[in-house]
Design an enzyme around this catalytic site. Structure first.
Site, PDB file in Angstrom:
ATOM      1  N   GLU A   1      28.459   0.861 -43.451  1.00 31.87           N
ATOM      2  CA  GLU A   1      27.429   1.683 -43.675  1.00 31.87           C
ATOM      3  C   GLU A   1      26.810   1.864 -44.964  1.00 31.87           C
ATOM      4  O   GLU A   1      26.853   3.141 -45.560  1.00 31.87           O
ATOM      5  CB  GLU A   1      27.678   2.907 -42.946  1.00 31.87           C
ATOM      6  CG  GLU A   1      27.857   2.935 -41.535  1.00 31.87           C
ATOM      7  CD  GLU A   1      28.307   4.159 -40.700  1.00 31.87           C
ATOM      8  OE1 GLU A   1      28.243   5.142 -41.592  1.00 31.87           O
ATOM      9  OE2 GLU A   1      28.606   4.089 -39.556  1.00 31.87           O
ATOM     10  N   SER A   2      26.975   0.852 -45.901  1.00 32.82           N
ATOM     11  CA  SER A   2      26.697   0.839 -47.082  1.00 32.82           C
ATOM     12  C   SER A   2      25.260   1.526 -47.611  1.00 32.82           C
ATOM     13  O   SER A   2      24.362   0.823 -47.254  1.00 32.82           O
ATOM     14  CB  SER A   2      26.807  -0.518 -48.148  1.00 32.82           C
ATOM     15  OG  SER A   2      28.053  -0.943 -47.710  1.00 32.82           O
ATOM     16  N   GLY A   3      25.373   2.547 -48.311  1.00 32.69           N
ATOM     17  CA  GLY A   3      24.058   3.277 -48.373  1.00 32.69           C
ATOM     18  C   GLY A   3      23.699   3.133 -50.205  1.00 32.69           C
ATOM     19  O   GLY A   3      22.846   2.548 -50.764  1.00 32.69           O
ATOM     20  N   ARG A   4      24.680   3.763 -50.833  1.00 34.51           N
ATOM     21  CA  ARG A   4      24.673   3.766 -52.327  1.00 34.51           C
ATOM     22  C   ARG A   4      24.491   2.333 -52.936  1.00 34.51           C
ATOM     23  O   ARG A   4      23.468   2.147 -53.988  1.00 34.51           O
ATOM     24  CB  ARG A   4      25.771   4.120 -52.938  1.00 34.51           C
ATOM     25  CG  ARG A   4      25.884   4.956 -54.313  1.00 34.51           C
ATOM     26  CD  ARG A   4      27.195   5.047 -54.720  1.00 34.51           C
ATOM     27  NE  ARG A   4      27.761   6.438 -54.035  1.00 34.51           N
ATOM     28  CZ  ARG A   4      27.541   7.779 -54.687  1.00 34.51           C
ATOM     29  NH1 ARG A   4      26.806   7.852 -55.511  1.00 34.51           N
ATOM     30  NH2 ARG A   4      27.703   8.807 -53.908  1.00 34.51           N
TER      31      ARG A   4
ATOM     32  N   GLY B   1      30.949   3.620 -48.829  1.00 34.65           N
ATOM     33  CA  GLY B   1      31.871   3.701 -49.648  1.00 34.65           C
ATOM     34  C   GLY B   1      31.878   2.543 -50.904  1.00 34.65           C
ATOM     35  O   GLY B   1      32.512   2.500 -51.771  1.00 34.65           O
TER      36      GLY B   1
ATOM     37  N   TYR C   1      20.489   9.085 -52.843  1.00 32.02           N
ATOM     38  CA  TYR C   1      20.736  10.365 -52.688  1.00 32.02           C
ATOM     39  C   TYR C   1      19.538  11.313 -53.490  1.00 32.02           C
ATOM     40  O   TYR C   1      19.578  12.369 -52.977  1.00 32.02           O
ATOM     41  CB  TYR C   1      22.314  10.649 -52.873  1.00 32.02           C
ATOM     42  CG  TYR C   1      23.067  10.149 -51.878  1.00 32.02           C
ATOM     43  CD1 TYR C   1      23.421  10.541 -50.738  1.00 32.02           C
ATOM     44  CD2 TYR C   1      24.161   9.146 -52.541  1.00 32.02           C
ATOM     45  CE1 TYR C   1      23.941   9.830 -49.926  1.00 32.02           C
ATOM     46  CE2 TYR C   1      24.827   8.503 -51.694  1.00 32.02           C
ATOM     47  CZ  TYR C   1      24.913   8.768 -50.306  1.00 32.02           C
ATOM     48  OH  TYR C   1      25.686   8.132 -49.458  1.00 32.02           O
TER      49      TYR C   1
ATOM     50  N   ALA D   1      28.877  32.098 -96.248  1.00 33.92           N
ATOM     51  CA  ALA D   1      27.352  32.079 -95.598  1.00 33.92           C
ATOM     52  C   ALA D   1      27.371  32.616 -94.254  1.00 33.92           C
ATOM     53  O   ALA D   1      26.530  33.384 -94.090  1.00 33.92           O
ATOM     54  CB  ALA D   1      26.987  30.510 -95.388  1.00 33.92           C
TER      55      ALA D   1
ATOM     56  N   CYS E   1      13.462  27.066 -66.056  1.00 33.17           N
ATOM     57  CA  CYS E   1      13.979  28.333 -66.789  1.00 33.17           C
ATOM     58  C   CYS E   1      15.270  28.684 -66.208  1.00 33.17           C
ATOM     59  O   CYS E   1      15.871  29.250 -65.862  1.00 33.17           O
ATOM     60  CB  CYS E   1      12.990  29.679 -66.556  1.00 33.17           C
ATOM     61  SG  CYS E   1      11.386  29.091 -66.531  1.00 33.17           S
ATOM     62  N   ASP E   2      16.206  27.385 -66.576  1.00 26.90           N
ATOM     63  CA  ASP E   2      17.502  27.690 -66.170  1.00 26.90           C
ATOM     64  C   ASP E   2      18.598  27.039 -67.211  1.00 26.90           C
ATOM     65  O   ASP E   2      18.141  25.720 -67.588  1.00 26.90           O
ATOM     66  CB  ASP E   2      17.677  26.835 -64.761  1.00 26.90           C
ATOM     67  CG  ASP E   2      19.026  27.179 -64.060  1.00 26.90           C
ATOM     68  OD1 ASP E   2      19.880  27.168 -64.783  1.00 26.90           O
ATOM     69  OD2 ASP E   2      18.891  27.456 -62.904  1.00 26.90           O
TER      70      ASP E   2
HETATM   71  C1  LIG Z   1      29.466   8.404 -42.351  1.00 22.25           C
HETATM   72  C2  LIG Z   1      28.942   7.903 -43.714  1.00 22.25           C
HETATM   73  N1  LIG Z   1      28.544   6.703 -43.520  1.00 22.25           N
HETATM   74  C3  LIG Z   1      27.811   6.169 -44.813  1.00 22.25           C
HETATM   75  C4  LIG Z   1      27.880   6.778 -45.927  1.00 22.25           C
HETATM   76  C5  LIG Z   1      27.104   6.136 -47.059  1.00 22.25           C
HETATM   77  O1  LIG Z   1      28.094   5.998 -48.238  1.00 22.25           O
HETATM   78  P1  LIG Z   1      27.793   5.175 -49.599  1.00 22.25           P
HETATM   79  O2  LIG Z   1      26.701   5.572 -49.920  1.00 22.25           O
HETATM   80  O3  LIG Z   1      28.987   5.481 -50.444  1.00 22.25           O
HETATM   81  O4  LIG Z   1      27.821   3.780 -49.171  1.00 22.25           O
HETATM   82  C6  LIG Z   1      28.330   8.134 -46.020  1.00 22.25           C
HETATM   83  C7  LIG Z   1      28.095   8.781 -47.154  1.00 22.25           C
HETATM   84  O5  LIG Z   1      28.858   9.598 -47.443  1.00 22.25           O
HETATM   85  C8  LIG Z   1      28.758   8.750 -44.810  1.00 22.25           C
HETATM   86  O6  LIG Z   1      29.138   9.958 -44.913  1.00 22.25           O
END
Ligand SMILES: Cc1ncc(COP(=O)(O)O)c(C=O)c1O
Length: 737
Positions: A404-407, A355, A601, A470, A557-558
């Site tokens: 669990e920071s991914g983004r 998040g 993602y 026109a 083609c979309d």
């Molecule tokens: C359980 C869980 N952990 C971690 C994440 C990663 O979130 P973010 O990319 O916002 O940090 C998500 C993504 O939705 C998630 O569902």
């Protein structure tokens, strides 16, 4: 400048109409406003306003105006900037980057895409450029922000993050994260069995204390695998996503004689209002309700395993907009944590999920899905403060904080580079006076009357009326074409005339369509799927005024394969004239765009629409050598054969079938450009090449650019076939590596 008086030629008065109302020629300059490029909409961000003004008045231009126009300081700092040459530069170590360590992105693209014969890597675009240094800096910055918050708030435990591999499962990205995060016990999070397998194997080289958090829905096999991971001395936590999983965990751990470490995912009441929060709150898709958590505690207690429950997990949603919402959610979860301690669980870790957001448009706003109203430090401090506050009130020992920071970790580390190959142009043919006369004579009487009305309105200077007539003329002619009364040449003349009128009056659409050598479905799937915006910027020519505005149209083609929304609330992007660039040397007439902040993602979600596969990839590290960078990995994108195989086709068999067909039907002789050998060679080549458009120079064909498609004249085509046919024998066969 075309003027209305030129479109509606006073010398060609329609039959029965006077030359002009007052008999004089209409002064062209007074009729038509000058059409210096396209009118540009203003943007609300003050930093961009000056740049927009400069675009509009066509005056002086500079790299710093481009930086403001594209808001690069807002979304790009501290990793991306515009250098003095007007190219995007990458600062691989963020704010700590020394000026000689900055990397010119255009130089990387040239190195990657130049043919091998001139020292390049011969890779085809689109191209993902990965910067492991940026990844390292993101990890260290996140850790430093939490370390600072822990110290300054006198928090009595540490921060220890995990990376959710679903954000980008690329082997080198995950391996880098494990390596760079090892000094501070950084771990991984998995949400499926293959993700667990990759996390297990990568963590064998990680810090032994690093966590392996197992999220997602689980079956026997998933849980057994997680238990095996504990046997392998990987610090694995099985997080219960559903209540039923507890029975499997209890039974399987007894069977395998493994003492598990268990976590529970709580369904919080705190709800995140943005797009990414739609599954949060009481009715959210994930996690256990308070009643379910209590039942799990009782079950574990009965099984003599309550000490195994050690982690509380929750995830409010991606892109949490504000620290107010964050603190609210973390505070609620901390209360649950303290209650679990009271109930006898041996709690150690509070895992706040993902998040941590990214400011995709640089506005630092908490009101939009593409921005967030905080920075790393504010995020970390809000978390630590909220956990400490609750635990202190309940006299509970401070837990280890895991996120669990991914983004936030991977978004900045890669840039997608793609090429605009052409732009739609204003194509209305200029009709000469005799041509116009002839055209008029070919019209039916009522269409001639429409033209007469148009002419009169033009002479009177009534522009709205001009446009009306026109349009009436055009509609009438379309109807007559459908009825077979009008020929295709007359219809084209009418189109041209009407386009000219609207352009002269400033009523034509000034936005061009730039055709890009890319699949949006493959490379920017979140734009298509959820309308997510990413910063898109030309990576060069930023010292030149972008005189056009354009939308981007991809190869598929979309009709959804286009980008017509951009950061800053814009429906088009300031871009440079492609024709201007063709005459400028240096980039070989190429126009490269970069899509930034897409490291999370996009690669994992992208599909195979129209069988366009992923881009080529290079991994680039800062180096103190002469070029300032070193390419440490270069991977061509999937070939046509590769993507066909994904859909269960067998390229080798397909090739054999087509080759036999050639032998059966083609009468070409040896050394003939259309000989069987040459055909087979071409076929094999097609399986070996990427599905994207091939740059003119690399296919040795003299392509003529025409609205995004490459044509080649016959002589060059034949010559290229001869080249291919006279080439190496191995081109004869098609076999997979
Ligand atoms: C359980 C869980 N952990 C971690 C994440 C990663 O979130 P973010 O990319 O916002 O940090 C998500 C993504 O939705 C998630 O569902």
């Amino acid at each position: 400048m075309p003027a209305l008086a030129c479109c509606v030629d006073p010398a060609v008065a329609p039959p029965g109409y006077a030359l002009a109302v007052d008999g004089s020629l209409y002064p062209a300059t007074a009729v038509v406003p000058p059409l210096a490029g396209a009118p540009l909409s203003t943007t609300t961000a003050s930093a961009a306003v000056a740049a927009v003004d400069a675009v509009e008045d066509g005056s002086f231009w500079s790299p710093s105006l481009s930086s403001s126009l594209y808001r690069i300081d807002g979304w790009g700092a501290p990793y991306f900037a515009v250098n003095g040459s007007g190219n995007i530069s990458v600062r691989p170590h963020g704010a700590e980057t020394l000026s000689h360590q900055e990397i010119d992105l255009l130089k990387i693209v040239k190195k990657a895409s130049d043919p091998k014969s001139v020292g390049g890597l011969g890779l085809q675009l689109p191209l993902i450029v990965r910067f492991p240094d940026v990844l390292k800096n993101r990890l260290q910055s996140l850790q430093a922000a939490f370390d600072f918050a822990v110290r300054s708030l006198d928090y009595q435990a540490h921060y220890q993050g995990v990376y959710p591999v679903k954000c980008n499962q690329d082997r080198f990205v995950v391996e880098d994260i494990v390596k760079f995060g090892s000094p501070f016990r950084f771990g991984l999070e998995a949400g499926s069995k293959p993700e667990l397998l990759l996390a297990m194997s990568c963590l064998c080289k990680g810090n032994p204390e690093a966590l392996l958090v197992c999220n997602g829905f689980k079956d026997c096999e998933y849980i057994s695998l997680a238990l095996v991971a504990r046997k392998l001395a990987i610090n694995t936590v099985i997080v219960l996503e559903q209540e039923e999983e507890i029975d499997l965990v209890i039974n399987l751990s007894k069977k395998l004689s493994v003492r598990p470490v268990i976590g529970v995912r709580a369904k919080l009441r705190t709800k995140h209002s943005g797009h990414f929060g739609s599954t949060s709150g009481e009715k959210g898709k994930f996690g256990l309700t308070t009643t379910q958590i209590l039942r799990v505690v009782r079950k574990l207690d009965q099984a003599g395993m309550l000490d195994c429950l050690q982690l509380l997990h929750f995830h409010i949603g991606s892109q949490i907009p504000s620290t107010v919402l964050l603190a609210d959610g973390v505070g609620e979860a901390a209360q649950i944590y303290c209650e679990l301690v009271r109930l006898g669980a041996q709690m150690k870790v509070i895992d706040i999920g993902g998040g941590l957001g990214i400011d995709y448009d640089g506005s630092k706003s908490s009101d939009s899905d593409i921005s967030v109203g905080y920075d790393l430090q504010e995020y970390a401090s809000a978390v630590v403060r909220a956990v400490r506050f609750v635990c202190d009130r309940k006299s509970v020992k401070h837990p280890i904080i895991c996120s669990e920071s991914g983004r936030a970790i991977v978004s900045h580390h890669s840039v997608l580079i793609f090429e605009a190959v052409s732009a739609s142009a204003y194509e209305a043919p200029m009709l000469s006076s005799p041509g116009l006369q002839q055209f008029m004579e070919s019209l039916t009487e009522d269409a001639r009357a429409d033209y007469g009305n148009l002419y009169s309105a033009a002479m009177r200077g009534e522009y709205e009326t001009c446009l009306f007539h026109a349009d009436q003329l055009k509609q009438r002619c379309i109807e007559q074409f459908k009825e077979g009364i009008l020929g295709i040449e007359q219809l084209a003349d009418v189109d041209g005339l009407c386009d000219m009128v609207s352009k002269a009056l400033g009523a034509s659409d000034p936005v061009r369509t730039y055709h890009v050598n890319l699949s949006i479905f493959t490379s920017i799937p979140d734009f298509w799927g959820i309308g997510q915006l990413f910063p898109i910027v030309p990576i060069h020519r930023l010292d030149q005024r972008p005189g056009m505005r354009g939308i981007l149209s991809d190869l598929t083609c979309d009709s959804d394969g286009k980008i017509d929304k951009f950061i800053g609330g814009e429906s088009s992007l300031p871009l440079h004239d492609l024709e201007g660039e063709r005459s400028i040397s240096g980039c070989g007439g190429r126009y490269y765009l970069g899509m930034f902040l897409g490291g999370a993602y996009e690669e994992a979600i992208g599909g195979l629409h129209n069988l366009f596969g992923g881009p080529s990839v290079v991994r680039v590290s800062q180096s103190d050598g002469p070029h300032g960078f070193a390419v440490t990995l270069a991977m061509p994108g999937p070939t046509c054969g590769d993507v066909l195989r994904v859909m269960q086709h067998e390229p080798e068999l397909m090739f054999e079938t087509l080759k036999h067909r050639a032998e059966e039907y083609n009468s070409g002789q040896y050394n003939d450009p259309m000989s069987n050998d040459a055909l087979a060679s071409r076929l094999a080549q097609s399986f070996h090449n990427m599905p994207y458009l091939v740059a003119t120079s690399s296919c040795a064909l003299n392509a003529i650019n025409n609205n995004g498609f490459y044509y080649c004249d016959e002589d060059d085509y034949n010559a290229a076939i001869v080249d291919a046919a006279s080439g190496e024998d191995e081109q004869w066969s098609y076999c997979c590596a």
